[in-house]
Motif scaffolding. Structure first.
Motif, PDB file in Angstrom:
ATOM      1  N   ASN A  15       0.832  -1.202   0.000  1.00 33.35           N
ATOM      2  CA  ASN A  15       0.000   0.000   0.000  1.00 33.35           C
ATOM      3  C   ASN A  15       0.866   1.251   0.000  1.00 33.35           C
ATOM      4  OD1 ASN A  15      -2.375  -1.528   0.127  1.00 33.35           O
ATOM      5  ND2 ASN A  15      -2.374  -1.539   2.353  1.00 33.35           N
ATOM      6  N   SER A  16       1.877   1.294   0.873  1.00 31.59           N
ATOM      7  CA  SER A  16       2.698   2.506   0.963  1.00 31.59           C
ATOM      8  C   SER A  16       3.484   2.736  -0.327  1.00 31.59           C
ATOM      9  CB  SER A  16       3.615   2.478   2.188  1.00 31.59           C
ATOM     10  OG  SER A  16       4.403   1.324   2.219  1.00 31.59           O
ATOM     11  N   ALA A  17       3.916   1.679  -1.007  1.00 30.68           N
ATOM     12  CA  ALA A  17       4.598   1.840  -2.298  1.00 30.68           C
ATOM     13  C   ALA A  17       3.638   2.424  -3.333  1.00 30.68           C
ATOM     14  CB  ALA A  17       5.163   0.506  -2.773  1.00 30.68           C
ATOM     15  N   ALA A  18       2.393   1.956  -3.339  1.00 28.49           N
ATOM     16  CA  ALA A  18       1.393   2.500  -4.270  1.00 28.49           C
ATOM     17  C   ALA A  18       1.117   3.970  -3.968  1.00 28.49           C
ATOM     18  CB  ALA A  18       0.100   1.688  -4.185  1.00 28.49           C
ATOM     19  N   PHE A  19       1.039   4.323  -2.687  1.00 31.24           N
ATOM     20  CA  PHE A  19       0.822   5.722  -2.314  1.00 31.24           C
ATOM     21  C   PHE A  19       2.016   6.583  -2.732  1.00 31.24           C
ATOM     22  CE2 PHE A  19      -2.068   4.034   1.235  1.00 31.24           C
ATOM     23  CZ  PHE A  19      -3.217   4.241   0.492  1.00 31.24           C
ATOM     24  N   ALA A  20       3.234   6.082  -2.540  1.00 31.98           N
ATOM     25  CA  ALA A  20       4.440   6.831  -2.942  1.00 31.98           C
ATOM     26  C   ALA A  20       4.424   7.092  -4.442  1.00 31.98           C
ATOM     27  CB  ALA A  20       5.693   6.070  -2.540  1.00 31.98           C
ATOM     28  N   ASN A  21       4.080   6.097  -5.221  1.00 27.26           N
ATOM     29  CA  ASN A  21       4.026   6.252  -6.677  1.00 27.26           C
ATOM     30  C   ASN A  21       2.933   7.228  -7.106  1.00 27.26           C
ATOM     31  OD1 ASN A  21       6.164   4.610  -7.719  1.00 27.26           O
ATOM     32  ND2 ASN A  21       5.043   2.833  -6.982  1.00 27.26           N
ATOM     33  N   GLU A  22       1.811   7.190  -6.417  1.00 29.57           N
ATOM     34  CA  GLU A  22       0.710   8.097  -6.758  1.00 29.57           C
ATOM     35  C   GLU A  22       1.079   9.539  -6.395  1.00 29.57           C
ATOM     36  OE1 GLU A  22      -2.746   8.207  -8.885  1.00 29.57           O
ATOM     37  OE2 GLU A  22      -1.507   6.463  -8.463  1.00 29.57           O
ATOM     38  N   PHE A  23       1.733   9.740  -5.256  1.00 27.55           N
ATOM     39  CA  PHE A  23       2.212  11.060  -4.862  1.00 27.55           C
ATOM     40  C   PHE A  23       3.181  11.590  -5.924  1.00 27.55           C
ATOM     41  CE2 PHE A  23       4.987  14.099  -2.898  1.00 27.55           C
ATOM     42  CZ  PHE A  23       4.190  14.799  -2.008  1.00 27.55           C
ATOM     43  N   LYS A  24       4.087  10.720  -6.376  1.00 29.18           N
ATOM     44  CA  LYS A  24       5.069  11.081  -7.405  1.00 29.18           C
ATOM     45  C   LYS A  24       4.366  11.547  -8.675  1.00 29.18           C
ATOM     46  CE  LYS A  24       9.112   9.064  -9.771  1.00 29.18           C
ATOM     47  NZ  LYS A  24       8.883   9.195 -11.172  1.00 29.18           N
ATOM     48  N   LYS A  25       3.358  10.810  -9.122  1.00 30.38           N
ATOM     49  CA  LYS A  25       2.613  11.191 -10.325  1.00 30.38           C
ATOM     50  C   LYS A  25       1.965  12.571 -10.154  1.00 30.38           C
ATOM     51  CE  LYS A  25       1.261   6.471 -11.501  1.00 30.38           C
ATOM     52  NZ  LYS A  25       0.093   5.565 -11.532  1.00 30.38           N
ATOM     53  N   GLY A  26       1.379  12.795  -8.983  1.00 32.02           N
ATOM     54  CA  GLY A  26       0.732  14.087  -8.733  1.00 32.02           C
ATOM     55  C   GLY A  26       1.727  15.237  -8.755  1.00 32.02           C
ATOM     56  N   ALA A  27       2.878  15.065  -8.103  1.00 30.96           N
ATOM     57  CA  ALA A  27       3.889  16.120  -8.057  1.00 30.96           C
ATOM     58  C   ALA A  27       4.484  16.371  -9.442  1.00 30.96           C
ATOM     59  CB  ALA A  27       4.974  15.756  -7.050  1.00 30.96           C
ATOM     60  N   GLU A  28       4.710  15.303 -10.195  1.00 35.49           N
ATOM     61  CA  GLU A  28       5.255  15.460 -11.547  1.00 35.49           C
ATOM     62  C   GLU A  28       4.259  16.123 -12.493  1.00 35.49           C
ATOM     63  OE1 GLU A  28       8.484  11.819 -11.779  1.00 35.49           O
ATOM     64  OE2 GLU A  28       6.404  11.394 -12.354  1.00 35.49           O
ATOM     65  N   SER A  29       2.967  15.952 -12.217  1.00 31.78           N
ATOM     66  CA  SER A  29       1.942  16.522 -13.104  1.00 31.78           C
ATOM     67  C   SER A  29       1.972  18.045 -13.127  1.00 31.78           C
ATOM     68  CB  SER A  29       0.542  16.032 -12.706  1.00 31.78           C
ATOM     69  OG  SER A  29       0.090  16.701 -11.530  1.00 31.78           O
ATOM     70  N   ILE A  30       2.568  18.652 -12.107  1.00 33.49           N
ATOM     71  CA  ILE A  30       2.648  20.119 -12.095  1.00 33.49           C
ATOM     72  C   ILE A  30       4.086  20.602 -12.291  1.00 33.49           C
ATOM     73  CG2 ILE A  30       0.518  20.426 -10.789  1.00 33.49           C
ATOM     74  CD1 ILE A  30       2.290  20.964  -8.318  1.00 33.49           C
ATOM     75  N   GLY A  31       4.950  19.697 -12.757  1.00 37.02           N
ATOM     76  CA  GLY A  31       6.284  20.105 -13.171  1.00 37.02           C
ATOM     77  C   GLY A  31       7.410  19.911 -12.177  1.00 37.02           C
ATOM     78  N   HIS A  32       7.140  19.322 -11.025  1.00 36.61           N
ATOM     79  CA  HIS A  32       8.213  19.084 -10.061  1.00 36.61           C
ATOM     80  C   HIS A  32       9.097  17.933 -10.521  1.00 36.61           C
ATOM     81  CE1 HIS A  32       6.561  21.946  -7.306  1.00 36.61           C
ATOM     82  NE2 HIS A  32       5.454  21.256  -7.093  1.00 36.61           N
ATOM     83  N   THR A  33      10.351  17.984 -10.132  1.00 40.26           N
ATOM     84  CA  THR A  33      11.279  16.885 -10.363  1.00 40.26           C
ATOM     85  C   THR A  33      11.207  15.978  -9.144  1.00 40.26           C
ATOM     86  OG1 THR A  33      12.734  18.309 -11.639  1.00 40.26           O
ATOM     87  CG2 THR A  33      13.697  16.283 -10.761  1.00 40.26           C
ATOM     88  N   VAL A  34      10.883  14.711  -9.359  1.00 44.15           N
ATOM     89  CA  VAL A  34      10.682  13.783  -8.239  1.00 44.15           C
ATOM     90  C   VAL A  34      11.620  12.589  -8.386  1.00 44.15           C
ATOM     91  CG1 VAL A  34       9.029  12.377  -6.959  1.00 44.15           C
ATOM     92  CG2 VAL A  34       8.247  14.459  -8.126  1.00 44.15           C
ATOM     93  N   THR A  35      12.326  12.296  -7.304  1.00 44.80           N
ATOM     94  CA  THR A  35      13.180  11.113  -7.229  1.00 44.80           C
ATOM     95  C   THR A  35      12.603  10.214  -6.149  1.00 44.80           C
ATOM     96  OG1 THR A  35      15.094  12.437  -7.831  1.00 44.80           O
ATOM     97  CG2 THR A  35      15.524  10.279  -6.850  1.00 44.80           C
ATOM     98  N   LEU A  36      12.317   8.983  -6.506  1.00 39.94           N
ATOM     99  CA  LEU A  36      11.753   8.024  -5.562  1.00 39.94           C
ATOM    100  C   LEU A  36      12.753   6.880  -5.349  1.00 39.94           C
ATOM    101  CD1 LEU A  36       8.127   6.722  -5.445  1.00 39.94           C
ATOM    102  CD2 LEU A  36      10.027   5.179  -5.112  1.00 39.94           C
ATOM    103  N   PHE A  37      13.105   6.645  -4.094  1.00 39.58           N
ATOM    104  CA  PHE A  37      13.958   5.521  -3.741  1.00 39.58           C
ATOM    105  C   PHE A  37      13.118   4.478  -3.008  1.00 39.58           C
ATOM    106  CE2 PHE A  37      17.301   8.709  -4.229  1.00 39.58           C
ATOM    107  CZ  PHE A  37      18.257   7.987  -4.925  1.00 39.58           C
ATOM    108  N   ASP A  38      13.171   3.258  -3.491  1.00 38.45           N
ATOM    109  CA  ASP A  38      12.516   2.122  -2.848  1.00 38.45           C
ATOM    110  C   ASP A  38      13.482   1.565  -1.797  1.00 38.45           C
ATOM    111  OD1 ASP A  38      11.096  -0.161  -2.184  1.00 38.45           O
ATOM    112  OD2 ASP A  38      11.431  -1.161  -4.105  1.00 38.45           O
ATOM    113  N   VAL A  39      13.620   2.307  -0.689  1.00 41.25           N
ATOM    114  CA  VAL A  39      14.628   1.945   0.319  1.00 41.25           C
ATOM    115  C   VAL A  39      14.310   0.626   1.012  1.00 41.25           C
ATOM    116  CG1 VAL A  39      15.297   4.344   0.670  1.00 41.25           C
ATOM    117  CG2 VAL A  39      13.629   3.308   2.220  1.00 41.25           C
ATOM    118  N   GLY A  40      13.064   0.201   0.945  1.00 33.43           N
ATOM    119  CA  GLY A  40      12.688  -1.080   1.532  1.00 33.43           C
ATOM    120  C   GLY A  40      13.352  -2.258   0.849  1.00 33.43           C
ATOM    121  N   ASN A  41      13.869  -2.038  -0.353  1.00 37.04           N
ATOM    122  CA  ASN A  41      14.520  -3.106  -1.113  1.00 37.04           C
ATOM    123  C   ASN A  41      15.963  -2.771  -1.472  1.00 37.04           C
ATOM    124  OD1 ASN A  41      12.385  -5.237  -1.602  1.00 37.04           O
ATOM    125  ND2 ASN A  41      11.312  -3.346  -2.079  1.00 37.04           N
TER     126      ASN A  41
END
Length: 170
Positions: A15-41
């Protein structure tokens, strides 16, 4: 704006990985540069409290592991987002290890933070929220918001839209 998301679940389809990815999509939709690290793996050890970073390392940790790819992102992030399942009233162990390694540079340069938490129980957030707010006080940083989700069916259309909108609101 540069946004760094640290996703702490060791489960690939969590669930938290899906939320992180959805947050990333939202932030990128308005032009932000987003870096996501899957630190759990990632292979990242906890702070050894050896003080190398503050004595001989000039702010660099003696451990050479997955943090080597995260440290540069910490130095350029305007916003840091923690996304984690709640494991026994805390961040996942994997995310907690990353946070302990913030000690080497002493404080991240980011002055804005957000947190997204997932659990099956509604009564496990208080200690973690306290840790988070204390951390932000120490960093002299602003809290952009905390989203918590609980129960067995968290990945609803409404919840995913809420997180997308949260990312797009920055």
């Amino acid at each position: 704006m540069n946004i760094l998301i640290l996703s702490g679940s060791p489960r690939k389809n969590s669930n938290s990985a899906a939320f992180a990815n959805e947050f990333k999509k939202g932030a990128e939709s308005i032009g932000h540069t987003v870096t996501l690290f899957d630190v759990g793996n990632m292979k990242i050890g906890a702070c050894l409290a050896c003080e190398y970073c503050h004595n001989k390392g000039n702010g660099e940790c003696i451990q050479k592991d997955g943090m080597q790819s995260i440290y540069p992102a910490l130095n350029t992030a305007d916003v840091i987002v923690f996304a984690s399942a709640v494991h026994y009233w805390s961040f996942s162990g994997q995310l907690q290890s990353v946070i302990t390694r913030f000690y080497a540079p002493h404080k991240p340069t980011a002055k804005k933070y957000a947190m997204i938490l997932s659990s099956h129980s509604p009564d496990v957030y208080n200690a973690l929220i306290s840790q988070y707010t204390d951390m932000l006080d120490f960093f002299g940083a602003e809290n952009l918001g905390i989203k918590t989700f609980c129960g067995t069916n968290q990945l609803t259309e409404n919840n995913l839209k809420e997180i997308y909108d949260f990312g797009a609101s920055l």
